[in-house]
Design an enzyme around this catalytic site. Structure first.
Site, PDB file in Angstrom:
ATOM      1  CD  GLU A 102       5.336  68.823  70.181  1.00  0.00           C
ATOM      2  OE1 GLU A 102       4.503  69.406  69.474  1.00  0.00           O
ATOM      3  OE2 GLU A 102       5.544  69.133  71.369  1.00  0.00           O
ATOM      4  CB  CYS A 148       5.596  75.665  69.470  1.00  0.00           C
ATOM      5  SG  CYS A 148       7.115  75.008  70.204  1.00  0.00           S
TER       6      CYS A 148
END
EC number: 3.5.4.12
Length: 188
Positions: free
Chosen positions: A106, A132
């Protein structure tokens, strides 16, 4: 571009990862066009996870048998190479090394867009694994308005999705088997 196509591209991007535990891919799409991609791995010029794991002896030959649901295998295989898997007893050592040496998919996608001057304001991010909490914070700050993910990371701390929803980001989980029916999940 159809959402199912973008999600499949995220999976293909994940295959570029050299991580011996998880291969994660991310695609940022805006107005029907892909503007950035990323996968988890070491910064350019750094030691790749698979090479480090081989040196440390963390890898096992992949078992040739089919794993039956509910059976606890000796190793974990999350998209690793065709020949080797991360030995279960080395998962915590790998996680420690990875947290110091690898960038998540990401963040790589967000950084690539920024480096190339592409605005991701209002974009959708497709990722093969749930973010996360640190990546969720980066996504929340980036201007992305929708996140579509496939698998849920089994060691993730709770609350990553709340970070996104509290920032006004729509969050959709699309299991791999439902990629063809993705419009049922996220309206695209």
């Amino acid at each position: 571009m159809k959402a199912s196509t973008v999600l499949q591209i995220a999976y293909l991007v994940s295959q570029e990862s050299k991580c011996c535990s998880w291969k994660v891919g991310a695609v940022i799409e805006k107005n029907g066009r892909i503007i950035s991609t990323g996968y988890n791995g070491s910064p350019a010029g750094g030691v790749n996870c698979d090479n480090y794991a081989a040196i440390e002896g963390w890898l096992l030959n992949k078992p040739k048998h089919t794993i039956i649901q509910g059976h606890k295998p000796e190793c974990v295989s999350f998209g690793t190479s065709d020949r080797f898997v991360l030995a279960k007893e080395h998962r915590s050592a790998h996680s420690e090394w990875s947290s110091k040496n690898e960038i998540h998919a990401e963040l790589n996608a967000i950084l690539f867009a920024a480096r190339n001057g592409s605005s991701i304001e209002g974009a959708t991010m497709y990722v093969t694994l749930s973010p996360c909490p640190d990546c969720a914070k980066a996504i929340a700050q980036s201007g992305i308005k929708k996140l579509v993910y496939c698998e849920t990371y089994d060691k993730n701390k709770p609350g990553w999705d709340d970070i996104l929803r509290n920032a006004g980001i729509e969050v959709f989980n699309v299991p791999k088997l439902n990629w063809e029916n993705i419009s049922e999940f996220c309206g695209e």
